[in-house]
Design an enzyme around this catalytic site. Sequence first.
Site, mmCIF file in Angstrom:
data_model
loop_
_atom_site.group_PDB
_atom_site.id
_atom_site.type_symbol
_atom_site.label_atom_id
_atom_site.label_comp_id
_atom_site.label_asym_id
_atom_site.label_seq_id
_atom_site.Cartn_x
_atom_site.Cartn_y
_atom_site.Cartn_z
ATOM 1 N N ARG A 1 -28.762 1.350 -6.491
ATOM 2 C CA ARG A 1 -29.843 1.122 -5.542
ATOM 3 C C ARG A 1 -29.390 1.512 -4.138
ATOM 4 O O ARG A 1 -28.218 1.824 -3.900
ATOM 5 C CB ARG A 1 -30.325 -0.327 -5.565
ATOM 6 C CG ARG A 1 -29.340 -1.370 -5.041
ATOM 7 C CD ARG A 1 -29.951 -2.761 -5.154
ATOM 8 N NE ARG A 1 -29.051 -3.807 -4.762
ATOM 9 C CZ ARG A 1 -29.006 -4.360 -3.551
ATOM 10 N NH1 ARG A 1 -29.833 -3.926 -2.607
ATOM 11 N NH2 ARG A 1 -28.148 -5.324 -3.269
ATOM 12 N N THR B 1 -16.487 10.174 -9.083
ATOM 13 C CA THR B 1 -16.139 11.555 -9.414
ATOM 14 C C THR B 1 -16.923 12.568 -8.609
ATOM 15 O O THR B 1 -16.619 13.757 -8.660
ATOM 16 C CB THR B 1 -16.398 11.826 -10.905
ATOM 17 O OG1 THR B 1 -17.800 11.654 -11.173
ATOM 18 C CG2 THR B 1 -15.600 10.873 -11.778
ATOM 19 N N LYS B 2 -17.952 12.109 -7.859
ATOM 20 C CA LYS B 2 -18.793 13.056 -7.124
ATOM 21 C C LYS B 2 -19.332 12.382 -5.873
ATOM 22 O O LYS B 2 -19.192 11.178 -5.692
ATOM 23 C CB LYS B 2 -19.918 13.578 -8.004
ATOM 24 C CG LYS B 2 -20.849 12.528 -8.509
ATOM 25 C CD LYS B 2 -21.720 12.995 -9.680
ATOM 26 C CE LYS B 2 -22.105 14.428 -9.609
ATOM 27 N NZ LYS B 2 -22.986 14.854 -10.703
ATOM 28 N N SER C 1 0.867 -1.184 0.000
ATOM 29 C CA SER C 1 0.000 0.000 0.000
ATOM 30 C C SER C 1 0.903 1.234 0.000
ATOM 31 O O SER C 1 2.056 1.189 0.419
ATOM 32 C CB SER C 1 -0.933 0.000 1.205
ATOM 33 O OG SER C 1 -0.211 -0.039 2.423
ATOM 34 N N HIS D 1 -3.922 18.017 -10.020
ATOM 35 C CA HIS D 1 -3.136 19.018 -10.742
ATOM 36 C C HIS D 1 -4.085 19.935 -11.489
ATOM 37 O O HIS D 1 -5.093 19.490 -12.035
ATOM 38 C CB HIS D 1 -2.205 18.360 -11.770
ATOM 39 C CG HIS D 1 -1.057 17.623 -11.170
ATOM 40 N ND1 HIS D 1 0.154 18.222 -10.918
ATOM 41 C CD2 HIS D 1 -0.933 16.330 -10.781
ATOM 42 C CE1 HIS D 1 0.981 17.322 -10.407
ATOM 43 N NE2 HIS D 1 0.342 16.166 -10.307
ATOM 44 N N ARG E 1 -22.244 5.354 -10.806
ATOM 45 C CA ARG E 1 -23.643 5.746 -10.683
ATOM 46 C C ARG E 1 -24.304 4.894 -9.599
ATOM 47 O O ARG E 1 -23.913 3.748 -9.350
ATOM 48 C CB ARG E 1 -24.391 5.582 -12.007
ATOM 49 C CG ARG E 1 -24.374 4.165 -12.539
ATOM 50 C CD ARG E 1 -24.994 4.090 -13.930
ATOM 51 N NE ARG E 1 -24.948 2.734 -14.469
ATOM 52 C CZ ARG E 1 -25.875 1.812 -14.263
ATOM 53 N NH1 ARG E 1 -26.948 2.096 -13.534
ATOM 54 N NH2 ARG E 1 -25.754 0.614 -14.779
#
Length: 561
Positions: free
Chosen positions: A190, A172-173, A78, A121, A187
């Site tokens: 459920r 990403t969100k 790691s 970056h 995405r």
Amino acid sequence: MNDPHAHTPGLAGAELDFNAWAFWSSADEARQQAQRRHQQTLTDRGAELADRSFVSEWAACFPDTLTLGAGSYLAAFSYVTGDVHIGARSSVNAYAVVRGRVRIGDGVRIGAHTSLLGFDHTFAPDRPVHSQPLTSRGITVGEDVYIGSHVMVLDGVTIGAHSVIGAGAVVTKDVPEWSIMVGNPARRVRDRRQEHPTTAPPPPRTGPDRPADPVETLRQLADRARSEATDVLGRCWNPDEGWFTDTPGAAPTVRALCDAVEIADLLGLGTPPQLGRDEIITALTCRQDPTTGLIPAYGEQTVTQDGPDLGGGPVRYHLLCVGYALDLLGARLAHPITAVDALRGDTMAAALDAQPWAERAWGAGDWVDCVGTGLLWNRLWFDRPGGLDTLIGWLHLNVDRRSGMWGAPHASDGLRQPVNGFYRLTRGTFAQFGLSLPEPERAIDTTLAHAQDQRRFGTGRATACDVLDIAHPLWLAGQQSDHRRDEARAWAATQVPRLTAAWHPGQGFGFAQRSDQHGPAAPGLQGTEMWLAITWYLADLLGGSGALGYEPRGVHRPWAR
């Protein structure tokens, strides 16, 4: 002289460095003493390591600060750098990367070859990439989260507690609590608390004594939409322009491309097949006016503003559709929205006072929605807090405590102006920033009253805007109150047969529910994107959104960004 053919032990004795959960119960005393010495070296450098935590000597552990809770471990190979806090009973497995400012809760599992990168970056065009500065918003992972192998979590993301991130996902969100996320970009498929939707058809539920299950009906509609998604997008692609149109033969618009991006995300295509991710990002970001931060209409170079109107309705809506299309693609606008950033203090209050609340509350709500979204992007992407406090404060002071709305009804269209204005206003402020509504129960009363207006909701009369502007307020206010919940569910159930009947095979939804397929009823991208979002809200009001296999993540997302 060394024998080049002699056997070397390599990692033969390193099993517990990889299967680190078993170290303290299985390692002999010599190995345990060696681990304590290794941990002492790390604590001498400032690390805080709790009882029975473990850091493999094969781990590349070079943090600025490190806190590792009781029973947590960093396995062999790691890679940990930056400012990292890991709670109790959490694991960073072999070859996983945790870098930058990262906060990980208790009971989190991070699979092999996964990366959490709490920095980025910049890539402005004025200098080479290697000369660009670093930025960092950090990553937060709640408790009881399972992140599979080969996952990428990008800077700025918060993963809510109790969530599961499927192998290979690119997050990403932000992820709401209890989410199961898959794909690139990830995405929500459920809610983890709901049973997994079956892929086999359920027993028939039709007949006089067994009415159709509305959630199952919506699930079948979602499956059908997924199977026809490529055709729905393909018919609206204009190869001569290299752009999307709302309906075949219509003029290209900025919104049409954004709607195509949202539909592709909703229905599991990732991006529209006609354009690559980078092509879409370039096509959208290059249209932004660097002076105002606004996005002109297709074919235009600048935005003409009349005071603080942000270019008027269709143009200012680009702050929503372009911003969220880029957000879905893991990108952002190139420039801050200075036209919105200038609305602070007295300037913001004066602009709010000047909105047509009495005559056109829907238009006033539209303006607030676009301003709120501009503030969101400025805060997230450019560290500009702007006038959000003034905006929210004004809304609290000016809400009608009797109706829970802003604006007034009219004899000509009843409650349509305040209710539709309420949806737009709250979407861009209270919903988008995760804030509580000032009068949720009164808002439910007013919304349900408007839902009875047959001028708007009689058979064949509804539009996507009118139905969404009922569904979302009932859902949003219902997050704060159980007030009249059974009536909200009953209303949602009545919409299901009309919705399923409005799907046109291979073409999608028209904006209007009329059957003639002309004008606003013609199947197109705007209608399809909006009705697919409505499908999710109806299913969630009925308690079964997890069965759909999708959740809106763009303009019509349910959760705070």
